[in-house]
Design a protein around this motif. Structure first.
Motif, PDB file in Angstrom:
ATOM      1  N   GLY A 110       0.811  -1.218   0.000  1.00 43.92           N
ATOM      2  CA  GLY A 110       0.000   0.000   0.000  1.00 43.92           C
ATOM      3  C   GLY A 110       0.839   1.261   0.000  1.00 43.92           C
ATOM      4  N   THR A 111       1.941   1.234   0.739  1.00 46.29           N
ATOM      5  CA  THR A 111       2.834   2.395   0.768  1.00 46.29           C
ATOM      6  C   THR A 111       3.441   2.653  -0.596  1.00 46.29           C
ATOM      7  OG1 THR A 111       3.379   2.014   3.106  1.00 46.29           O
ATOM      8  CG2 THR A 111       4.916   3.346   1.823  1.00 46.29           C
ATOM      9  N   ILE A 113       2.370   1.795  -3.621  1.00 46.80           N
ATOM     10  CA  ILE A 113       1.387   2.223  -4.620  1.00 46.80           C
ATOM     11  C   ILE A 113       0.920   3.653  -4.348  1.00 46.80           C
ATOM     12  CG2 ILE A 113      -0.915   1.797  -5.553  1.00 46.80           C
ATOM     13  CD1 ILE A 113      -0.435  -1.187  -5.050  1.00 46.80           C
ATOM     14  N   SER A 114       0.514   3.927  -3.104  1.00 47.99           N
ATOM     15  CA  SER A 114      -0.046   5.242  -2.795  1.00 47.99           C
ATOM     16  C   SER A 114       1.005   6.349  -2.902  1.00 47.99           C
ATOM     17  CB  SER A 114      -0.643   5.224  -1.381  1.00 47.99           C
ATOM     18  OG  SER A 114       0.354   4.942  -0.410  1.00 47.99           O
ATOM     19  N   CYS A 115       2.212   6.089  -2.427  1.00 43.83           N
ATOM     20  CA  CYS A 115       3.256   7.124  -2.507  1.00 43.83           C
ATOM     21  C   CYS A 115       3.646   7.405  -3.954  1.00 43.83           C
ATOM     22  CB  CYS A 115       4.478   6.691  -1.704  1.00 43.83           C
ATOM     23  SG  CYS A 115       4.216   6.727   0.082  1.00 43.83           S
ATOM     24  N   LEU A 117       1.622   7.176  -6.617  1.00 40.53           N
ATOM     25  CA  LEU A 117       0.545   7.957  -7.225  1.00 40.53           C
ATOM     26  C   LEU A 117       0.580   9.411  -6.758  1.00 40.53           C
ATOM     27  CD1 LEU A 117      -2.379   5.376  -6.923  1.00 40.53           C
ATOM     28  CD2 LEU A 117      -1.197   6.062  -9.017  1.00 40.53           C
ATOM     29  N   VAL A 118       0.735   9.617  -5.453  1.00 41.36           N
ATOM     30  CA  VAL A 118       0.742  10.986  -4.924  1.00 41.36           C
ATOM     31  C   VAL A 118       1.982  11.743  -5.404  1.00 41.36           C
ATOM     32  CG1 VAL A 118       0.845  12.357  -2.807  1.00 41.36           C
ATOM     33  CG2 VAL A 118      -0.645  10.352  -2.921  1.00 41.36           C
ATOM     34  N   SER A 172      -1.135   3.906   5.651  1.00 41.26           N
ATOM     35  CA  SER A 172      -0.072   3.724   4.657  1.00 41.26           C
ATOM     36  C   SER A 172      -0.645   3.606   3.256  1.00 41.26           C
ATOM     37  CB  SER A 172       0.752   2.473   4.997  1.00 41.26           C
ATOM     38  OG  SER A 172       1.416   2.629   6.234  1.00 41.26           O
ATOM     39  N   ALA A 173      -1.812   2.967   3.133  1.00 41.03           N
ATOM     40  CA  ALA A 173      -2.443   2.843   1.816  1.00 41.03           C
ATOM     41  C   ALA A 173      -2.986   4.171   1.309  1.00 41.03           C
ATOM     42  CB  ALA A 173      -3.573   1.812   1.867  1.00 41.03           C
ATOM     43  N   MET A 174      -3.109   5.162   2.196  1.00 43.10           N
ATOM     44  CA  MET A 174      -3.576   6.491   1.817  1.00 43.10           C
ATOM     45  C   MET A 174      -2.419   7.490   1.770  1.00 43.10           C
ATOM     46  SD  MET A 174      -6.793   5.947   1.373  1.00 43.10           S
ATOM     47  CE  MET A 174      -7.506   7.574   1.324  1.00 43.10           C
ATOM     48  N   ALA A 175      -1.195   6.998   1.568  1.00 40.51           N
ATOM     49  CA  ALA A 175       0.010   7.847   1.484  1.00 40.51           C
ATOM     50  C   ALA A 175       0.195   8.656   2.755  1.00 40.51           C
ATOM     51  CB  ALA A 175      -0.037   8.755   0.261  1.00 40.51           C
ATOM     52  N   VAL A 181       6.657   9.880   0.390  1.00 46.98           N
ATOM     53  CA  VAL A 181       6.153  10.718  -0.696  1.00 46.98           C
ATOM     54  C   VAL A 181       7.224  11.710  -1.130  1.00 46.98           C
ATOM     55  CG1 VAL A 181       4.420  12.435  -1.331  1.00 46.98           C
ATOM     56  CG2 VAL A 181       3.755  10.467   0.051  1.00 46.98           C
TER      57      VAL A 181
END
Length: 304
Positions: A110-111, A113-115, A117-118, A172-175, A181
């Motif tokens: 999750g970390t 993928i989300s990091c 994308l952000v 972590s999945a939400m950055a 980041v």
């Protein structure tokens, strides 16, 4: 300090033997190198010795551990590993290892993928309020984790996520890790946009460009992110302690604490033996990904 490249080359002479000055300079350079490596070896041994002692003490009996300060056991035994693996609970230590993996794997994925994308959005796109949002993300790096513990706990309690792995996964999945980041953004800023623009000319969408063009070039940075998150989560004690109350869901970090709380006379050889096993996954993962980890930390972009 004189290096070998700066010394006169005998091949350039007219067949004469090296002069006394050349021999003296070479001898001095060798002595300097020997001293430098000796000092580094001694400092390295001092830093690594606690880990060496930990491994050696895990093969000692509980009585020998306090009677002999050396790391080499006089009568090696694996009884500490056998008894420590059983634990004082209905579950073996392997059960707690699986719980740790149930926390680490989704959190690490999750970390990453989300990091990505952000960070890609901040590094490649212009939108209203971008600077304010980026400043807010960076400002969270200045906040100690203790400041956000109580609000997070109250939030997850009202949602009904206590005594589950969700409070450890979802942020972590939400950055929620601003450091990662920022790390990926800095790496992205050093990557030229030529290949991305060529992909868009060929009809690729933004998501396709990110997955097939940017992510392969980001791989060293992403491996560094995953490695950091793996080791930090493996060593995390406070997070599971706050949100998890059932022993059957405890990770390794809390399982080690159980061994200390059960009796007044601690079986330190069992605790150290399980500590060695708890350290092993992080060490194995680090040495397997060492090449990419160093590249991701030291390199600011792709090589030309």
């Amino acid at each position: 300090m004189v290096s070998y490249s700066e010394l006169p080359n005998p091949a350039h002479n007219t067949g004469d033997a090296p002069t006394q000055l050349e021999l003296k300079l070479r001898r001095k350079a060798r002595i300097n190198s020997a001293l430098r490596y000796t000092v580094l070896a001694v400092i390295g041994l001092i830093m690594v010795y606690p880990l060496i002692w930990l491994v050696g003490a895990s093969f000692k009996t509980n009585s020998e551990m306090f009677s002999s300060p050396g790391f080499w056991p006089s009568e090696p035994t694996v009884q500490g590993y056998i008894d420590g693996w059983k634990t004082s609970t209905p579950y073996t230590f392997g059960h707690f290892f699986l719980n740790s993996l149930w926390i680490i794997i989704p959190k690490t994925i999750g970390t990453a993928i989300s990091c990505t994308l952000v960070a890609y959005g901040f590094a490649r796109f212009e939108f209203p309020g971008k600077n304010i949002l980026f400043a807010t993300v960076i400002a969270t790096l200045l906040l100690p984790n203790v400041v956000t513990r109580i609000p997070q706990y109250l939030l997850f309690r009202d949602i009904g996520w206590l005594d589950s792995f969700l409070p450890l996964w979802v942020p972590s999945a939400m950055a929620g890790d601003a450091f990662f980041v920022f790390m990926v953004i800095q790496f992205l800023r050093a990557i030229p946009r030529d290949m991305e623009e060529a992909a868009r000319v060929d009809g690729a969408t933004t998501l396709q460009t990110l997955i097939f063009i940017v992510v392969p070039m980001l791989m060293p940075a992403l491996i560094s992110v995953c490695l950091f998150q793996f080791m930090w989560t493996m060593n995390d004690f406070l997070g599971p302690l706050i949100y998890i109350s059932s022993v059957e869901k405890y990770p390794v970090s809390l399982a080690l604490k159980l061994s200390i709380d059960t009796t007044e006379a601690f079986a330190w050889n069992q605790i150290l033996a399980m500590s060695v096993l708890a350290l092993t996954p992080s060490l194995v993962v680090f040495f397997m990904a060492q090449k990419y980890f160093i590249e991701g930390i030291s390199t600011g972009g792709v090589k030309g």
